[in-house]
Enzyme design. Structure first.
Site, PDB file in Angstrom:
ATOM      1  N   ASP A 279      23.936   4.971 -34.654  1.00 47.83           N
ATOM      2  CA  ASP A 279      24.860   5.161 -35.774  1.00 47.83           C
ATOM      3  C   ASP A 279      24.972   6.624 -36.203  1.00 47.83           C
ATOM      4  OD1 ASP A 279      22.397   5.534 -36.934  1.00 47.83           O
ATOM      5  OD2 ASP A 279      22.466   3.744 -38.191  1.00 47.83           O
TER       6      ASP A 279
ATOM      7  N   HIS B 264      17.698 -11.456 -46.408  1.00 45.07           N
ATOM      8  CA  HIS B 264      18.506 -12.501 -47.015  1.00 45.07           C
ATOM      9  C   HIS B 264      18.592 -12.323 -48.527  1.00 45.07           C
ATOM     10  CE1 HIS B 264      20.557 -16.259 -47.321  1.00 45.07           C
ATOM     11  NE2 HIS B 264      19.612 -16.825 -48.049  1.00 45.07           N
TER      12      HIS B 264
ATOM     13  N   ASP C 188      19.610 -10.081 -42.110  1.00 45.01           N
ATOM     14  CA  ASP C 188      19.398 -11.425 -42.646  1.00 45.01           C
ATOM     15  C   ASP C 188      18.817 -12.329 -41.561  1.00 45.01           C
ATOM     16  OD1 ASP C 188      19.638 -14.015 -43.755  1.00 45.01           O
ATOM     17  OD2 ASP C 188      21.383 -13.402 -44.938  1.00 45.01           O
TER      18      ASP C 188
ATOM     19  N   SER D 290      23.593 -16.866 -51.033  1.00 45.01           N
ATOM     20  CA  SER D 290      23.156 -17.961 -50.177  1.00 45.01           C
ATOM     21  C   SER D 290      23.922 -19.232 -50.570  1.00 45.01           C
ATOM     22  CB  SER D 290      21.641 -18.151 -50.261  1.00 45.01           C
ATOM     23  OG  SER D 290      21.168 -18.966 -49.215  1.00 45.01           O
TER      24      SER D 290
ATOM     25  N   ASP E 217      16.979   7.092 -38.670  1.00 43.16           N
ATOM     26  CA  ASP E 217      16.406   6.854 -39.994  1.00 43.16           C
ATOM     27  C   ASP E 217      15.682   5.519 -40.087  1.00 43.16           C
ATOM     28  OD1 ASP E 217      18.585   5.210 -39.773  1.00 43.16           O
ATOM     29  OD2 ASP E 217      19.530   5.825 -41.647  1.00 43.16           O
TER      30      ASP E 217
END
Length: 518
Positions: free
Chosen positions: A263, A446, A407, A192, A267
């Site tokens: 993808d 994050h 995030d 960050s 899952d």
């Protein structure tokens, strides 16, 4: 810094393995350093650390393995303050293991607006045998408070880049004085604000570190805070549009249900949220508002969270939007689903460091003229977007960057944009792959947390890269539940993604390969 580079190199050479003898911890109070006063130097017994701030629960989070204070080994603790300008008061500490030093140094970063030394991160690092340092970046206060910047340009410069560099140079001198030799390798680890500090070091001070870990960097602060205002203004413009925390799982679950399999494996994670084209309108209330639908105002606010912040006149992007899959964090401390962002750090730098007005009204911010003014006043002090990493790379420096796809605070596209800018400047992927790699973490929030594998050993990966010349082709990440790993997955160097091999459990990293995205 007042200490010229030539003098610094000479001092480091004098403190080489063949130089002076090691000092005792307590004798370091007499160490003379330019513009710096050492407040105390004392040996702290194993388990005796009494930190001035609480530590997070022990365990892995993001790229660090946090420990409790009672598990910190014996170390020499040095506290000092340096004043490189007439308005600077940069406090920092250096911790050095009394035994089993690994001959390395690692600086650790801050969060938010900083304002305190990162004791928990220092404890995590020294427990691995490192000597370590951290700084308050030149001011004291909560990390959501930017009031220090009001009328104090030099303190803004300290926060922007000077404090970390000053601390790094001085920490190396203190370490060399204590052990009688300089560190063999120097590393940085931060996320960050710490990620911004990481990129700043690579760009401005390429000789400071051999290897750098940069997590979810807030490296374009004025534009990041403008994106927060973009969201807050959308909430103001759409009465009743503030989405309560109870409805965020509604959006998130619908997104995952629609795009999970894109993808190649179902899952509960979006391997690359950019492949998702979920239509929010499917959640619109048909009649009265209820717990299982969104009003037109709430839909407008949600779209503002996903959309990039743009200049209304030029249509140029100011900052990228959040990704589908990030919804669960929108009401968190780092999210922006707040009715009044004046109570968060979302606009603190703009309020105090740019507009110099404690009563500044964020609703007056114009994304054309105000944005230009903010960038002009900041003048690059808090900005770490320079793609020129030639000096860092030519010195053999390695940069390992990571970002969670979920995030809710700093758009993961910001990391991708910076990575691509470096590739463009340096001449393409082949020119940087031996020096710079970016890892995107599906389902990670994050700097850690989230539904996806979100804990990993970035330090070991960086050590092997710097010291053994082994670049990380993948980093194994884990999701920890009740103290145990219930899922592992390889994090792949961007633009590669983890592709399921088609056999075996989808919760085991061994059943995935890092390949180019289909």
């Amino acid at each position: 810094m007042k200490l010229p580079v030539v003098i610094f190199v000479a001092m480091m050479n004098m403190l080489s393995p063949l130089g002076v003898a090691a000092a005792t911890c307590e004798s370091l109070t007499a160490l003379k350093l330019p513009g710096t006063a050492i407040g105390f130097a004392q040996t702290v017994a194993a388990g005796a650390l009494n930190p001035p701030s609480s530590f997070p629960a022990p365990g892995l989070r993001g790229g660090l393995n946090f420990v409790s204070a009672k598990d910190v080994p014996e170390f020499c603790r040095v506290a000092a303050v340096t004043r490189p300008s007439t308005d600077s008061e940069i406090k920092f500490e250096v911790w050095m293991p009394t035994v089993n030093w690994n001959s390395k140094f690692m600086g650790v970063g801050n969060g938010g607006m900083a304002g305190s030394i990162s004791y928990a991160s220092m404890a995590a690092v020294i427990s691995r045998g490192y000597a370590t340092s951290s700084t308050d970046t030149g001011h004291e206060g909560p990390n959501n408070d930017g009031s220090y910047a009001l009328g104090h340009r030099e303190k803004v410069i300290d926060f922007g880049y000077r404090a970390v560099h000053e601390t790094t140079v001085l920490a190396k001198l203190i370490i060399a004085a204590y052990y009688g030799r300089a560190p063999a390798f120097s590393y940085w680890n931060g996320c960050s604000t710490g990620g911004r500090q990481a990129l700043t070091e690579a760009q401005r001070f390429p000789a400071d570190y051999n290897g750098i870990v940069a997590g979810a960097p807030a490296n374009f602060l004025t534009h990041l805070q403008a994106s927060s205002i973009w969201k807050a203004q959308a909430i103001r413009k759409n009465p009743g549009g503030l989405i309560p925390p109870s409805k965020l799982p509604l959006i998130h679950n619908a997104v995952v249900a629609a795009c999970d399999a894109r993808d190649g494996v179902k899952d509960g994670l979006l391997g690359d949220p950019r492949l998702c084209d979920f239509d929010l309108k499917t959640l619109e209330c048909k009649g009265e508002e209820g717990p299982d639908c969104l009003t037109a105002a709430q839909l407008a606010v949600a779209r503002a969270f996903y959309s990039p912040t743009v200049n209304p006149r030029t249509r140029e992007q100011i900052y990228p939007g959040l990704m589908l899959g990030s919804e669960l964090g929108w009401s968190s401390d780092v999210g922006r689903m707040h009715a009044d962002i004046t109570k968060t750090q979302a606009s603190e730098y703009l309020r105090y460091g740019v507009f110099h007005d404690a009563n500044w009204d964020f609703t007056t911010f114009d994304f054309d003229s105000s944005m230009a003014f903010a960038d002009r006043i900041d003048d690059g002090v808090t900005r770490a977007t320079d793609p020129n990493l030639r000096d860092f790379f030519h010195r053999g420096g390695k940069l390992l960057q990571y970002h969670g796809w979920s995030d809710p605070s700093i758009s993961p596209l910001n990391s991708i944009n910076y990575y691509n800018s470096v590739l463009d400047f340096m001449g393409g992927p082949a020119s940087v792959r031996d020096s710079y790699r970016l890892f995107m973490a599906p389902g990670m929030d994050h700097c850690g947390g989230g539904d996806g594998p979100n804990t990993f050993d970035s330090i070991r990966a960086l050590e092997e890269w710097v010291e053994a010349g082994k670049p990380p082709d993948q980093i194994i990440a884990s999701h920890i539940q009740d103290g145990k790993a219930d899922r592992t997955r390889p994090l792949c160097p961007y633009p590669q993604v983890a592709i399921y091999k088609g056999i075996g459990r989808t919760d085991e990293a061994a059943n995935f390969s890092c390949l180019a995205s289909k």
